[in-house]
Motif scaffolding. Sequence first.
Motif, PDB file in Angstrom:
ATOM      1  N   PRO A  27      -0.313  50.187  17.896  1.00  0.00           N
ATOM      2  CA  PRO A  27      -0.077  50.517  19.304  1.00  0.00           C
ATOM      3  C   PRO A  27       0.793  51.766  19.504  1.00  0.00           C
ATOM      4  CG  PRO A  27       0.725  48.283  18.774  1.00  0.00           C
ATOM      5  CD  PRO A  27       0.116  48.845  17.532  1.00  0.00           C
ATOM      6  N   LEU A  28       1.774  51.987  18.601  1.00  0.00           N
ATOM      7  CA  LEU A  28       2.640  53.168  18.784  1.00  0.00           C
ATOM      8  C   LEU A  28       1.900  54.465  18.461  1.00  0.00           C
ATOM      9  CD1 LEU A  28       6.093  51.862  17.466  1.00  0.00           C
ATOM     10  CD2 LEU A  28       5.487  52.440  19.828  1.00  0.00           C
ATOM     11  N   ILE A  29       1.021  54.396  17.466  1.00  0.00           N
ATOM     12  CA  ILE A  29       0.212  55.579  17.119  1.00  0.00           C
ATOM     13  C   ILE A  29      -0.774  55.854  18.265  1.00  0.00           C
ATOM     14  CG2 ILE A  29      -1.403  56.561  15.421  1.00  0.00           C
ATOM     15  CD1 ILE A  29       1.053  56.005  13.863  1.00  0.00           C
ATOM     16  N   VAL A  46       8.238  59.130  25.752  1.00  0.00           N
ATOM     17  CA  VAL A  46       9.401  58.527  25.082  1.00  0.00           C
ATOM     18  C   VAL A  46       8.947  57.407  24.139  1.00  0.00           C
ATOM     19  CG1 VAL A  46      11.261  59.168  26.668  1.00  0.00           C
ATOM     20  CG2 VAL A  46       9.816  57.185  27.198  1.00  0.00           C
ATOM     21  N   GLY A  47       7.650  57.414  23.826  1.00  0.00           N
ATOM     22  CA  GLY A  47       7.121  56.433  22.881  1.00  0.00           C
ATOM     23  C   GLY A  47       7.262  56.926  21.455  1.00  0.00           C
ATOM     24  N   LEU A 360      12.165  46.149  31.121  1.00  0.00           N
ATOM     25  CA  LEU A 360      10.926  46.236  31.899  1.00  0.00           C
ATOM     26  C   LEU A 360       9.918  45.232  31.355  1.00  0.00           C
ATOM     27  CD1 LEU A 360      10.614  50.130  31.796  1.00  0.00           C
ATOM     28  CD2 LEU A 360      11.048  48.809  33.878  1.00  0.00           C
ATOM     29  N   THR A 361       9.049  44.729  32.241  1.00  0.00           N
ATOM     30  CA  THR A 361       7.942  43.887  31.781  1.00  0.00           C
ATOM     31  C   THR A 361       6.828  44.806  31.256  1.00  0.00           C
ATOM     32  OG1 THR A 361       6.832  43.958  33.919  1.00  0.00           O
ATOM     33  CG2 THR A 361       8.442  42.183  33.585  1.00  0.00           C
ATOM     34  N   PRO A 362       5.931  44.275  30.421  1.00  0.00           N
ATOM     35  CA  PRO A 362       4.802  45.102  29.965  1.00  0.00           C
ATOM     36  C   PRO A 362       4.021  45.680  31.147  1.00  0.00           C
ATOM     37  CG  PRO A 362       4.921  43.085  28.687  1.00  0.00           C
ATOM     38  CD  PRO A 362       5.946  42.956  29.774  1.00  0.00           C
ATOM     39  N   GLN A 363       3.922  44.908  32.237  1.00  0.00           N
ATOM     40  CA  GLN A 363       3.212  45.390  33.424  1.00  0.00           C
ATOM     41  C   GLN A 363       3.934  46.603  34.022  1.00  0.00           C
ATOM     42  OE1 GLN A 363       0.331  44.791  34.644  1.00  0.00           O
ATOM     43  NE2 GLN A 363       0.581  46.007  36.528  1.00  0.00           N
ATOM     44  N   GLY A 378       5.205  48.984  24.850  1.00  0.00           N
ATOM     45  CA  GLY A 378       5.077  47.858  25.775  1.00  0.00           C
ATOM     46  C   GLY A 378       6.321  46.985  25.832  1.00  0.00           C
ATOM     47  N   SER A 379       7.120  47.009  24.768  1.00  0.00           N
ATOM     48  CA  SER A 379       8.349  46.213  24.714  1.00  0.00           C
ATOM     49  C   SER A 379       9.448  46.794  25.603  1.00  0.00           C
ATOM     50  CB  SER A 379       8.871  46.188  23.281  1.00  0.00           C
ATOM     51  OG  SER A 379       9.179  47.514  22.861  1.00  0.00           O
ATOM     52  N   GLY A 380       9.242  48.009  26.115  1.00  0.00           N
ATOM     53  CA  GLY A 380      10.298  48.686  26.872  1.00  0.00           C
ATOM     54  C   GLY A 380      11.158  49.567  25.985  1.00  0.00           C
ATOM     55  N   ARG A 381      10.800  49.663  24.689  1.00  0.00           N
ATOM     56  CA  ARG A 381      11.541  50.551  23.797  1.00  0.00           C
ATOM     57  C   ARG A 381      11.224  51.996  24.157  1.00  0.00           C
ATOM     58  NH1 ARG A 381      10.387  52.635  17.744  1.00  0.00           N
ATOM     59  NH2 ARG A 381       9.064  53.993  18.984  1.00  0.00           N
TER      60      ARG A 381
END
Length: 405
Positions: A27-29, A46-47, A360-363, A378-381
């Motif tokens: 997912p990060l890639i 910022v990912g 934050l929520t994933p949404q 998606g984790s808010g990181r």
Amino acid sequence: MSDQADVMVREGQPILLDRLEDQPQDPLIALIALANNDPRPGKIDVGVGVFRDSAGNTPILKCVKAAEQILQETQKTKAYIGSQGDAEFVELVYPIVFGAGAGASGRIVGLQTPGGCGALRLGAELIARANPGARILAGEPTWPNHAPLIASSGVEMVPYAYYDKATATLHFDRMMEAFGKAEAGDLVLLHGCCHNPTGADLSLDQWREVADVVAARGLIPFVDLAYQGFGDGLEADAAGTRLVVDAAEQALVAQSCDKNFSCYRDRLGTLFVKGSTSRSAEVAFNNLLGLARTMWSMPPDHPAAVARIILSDPELRALWESEVDAMGGRIREIRGRLAAADLRLAYIGGQKGMFSMLPLTPQQVLELREEQGIYMAGSGRFNVVGLADAAVERFAALVVEKLDG
Ligand code: PMP
């Protein structure tokens, strides 16, 4: 086997490659590609997990450029160097991790690896070979790649509570409770500094308590030290690692130079192992050589040769230290600005390294991406230095607006 029409069948059985299940992208890639393809000029990525300067670039360090030039002019051969990699480089990294006065007890051995990932995987292979039933306690959350890197070697991962995203606080008591119940010989995975994904590091007092429980219960720390210098400086960032390794009978440290030499794609790391005696360390080293041989045979020479040139030349070394300080300084500066922007972001000022988590929520993460072109996990990181200088306050305002709903 998603598309049956494409599957080749012989004697009623799919042929080799047609037996494979398709795999989701990391997912990060995938996020990096999504951000790159977004045409909006104000987009914010910022990912991404690399240091960026105030203009948004990931520069090659000046010391690295200079050393590469020296290497190009002086290197006389590219003959094989062996599975341990560049032993002189490893010797130069040793005091950076363990301290100038660490001395040569012979109980700590080390070898070069392809990045921190290589060190983590090699360490896990060593653990699994020594004890096929080994368990490792791993914080929740931890870097998502820890599970595939470590568990794929067959080491069982047992989660312990580490951090509460909603309140931005450490679950230190729960972590200590888990360690207090662990059995002698259990491993504990610890982030040496700049915790990824939370930015929430242990204080020195907390490290002391961890060192005490490690010693009292005979636990084996497996420290992941990937961001030395990005928190409070090269020395301070190693303090926790040194405490737990000193306290432990046996230990492993997976170290990465990819961030603090800004040589991510070149793949530079080390794995250090502490044995109960110099003989057990030697045996572990010989096992590591054999394991490395079965995985990558030898690590890439180029980044280690470059780092060796830097670390053994007083001027280049001073330049490297100042460039690491500058990267750490920018991280702390952006943290300070985010913390000052809104009370709800104040906790970010006290956290360390490139990453923090937003509650934050994933949404909400998805909405920020679609509405504002802000890309984060998606984790808010998010990566604090993914923010170019001009984007910091705007980012803070958009996040706070989203938190307010
Ligand atoms: N550990 C952690 C916590 C990390 O974040 C990373 C890189 N993202 C690594 C290890 C591995 O780094 P590399 O293999 O790129 O040196």
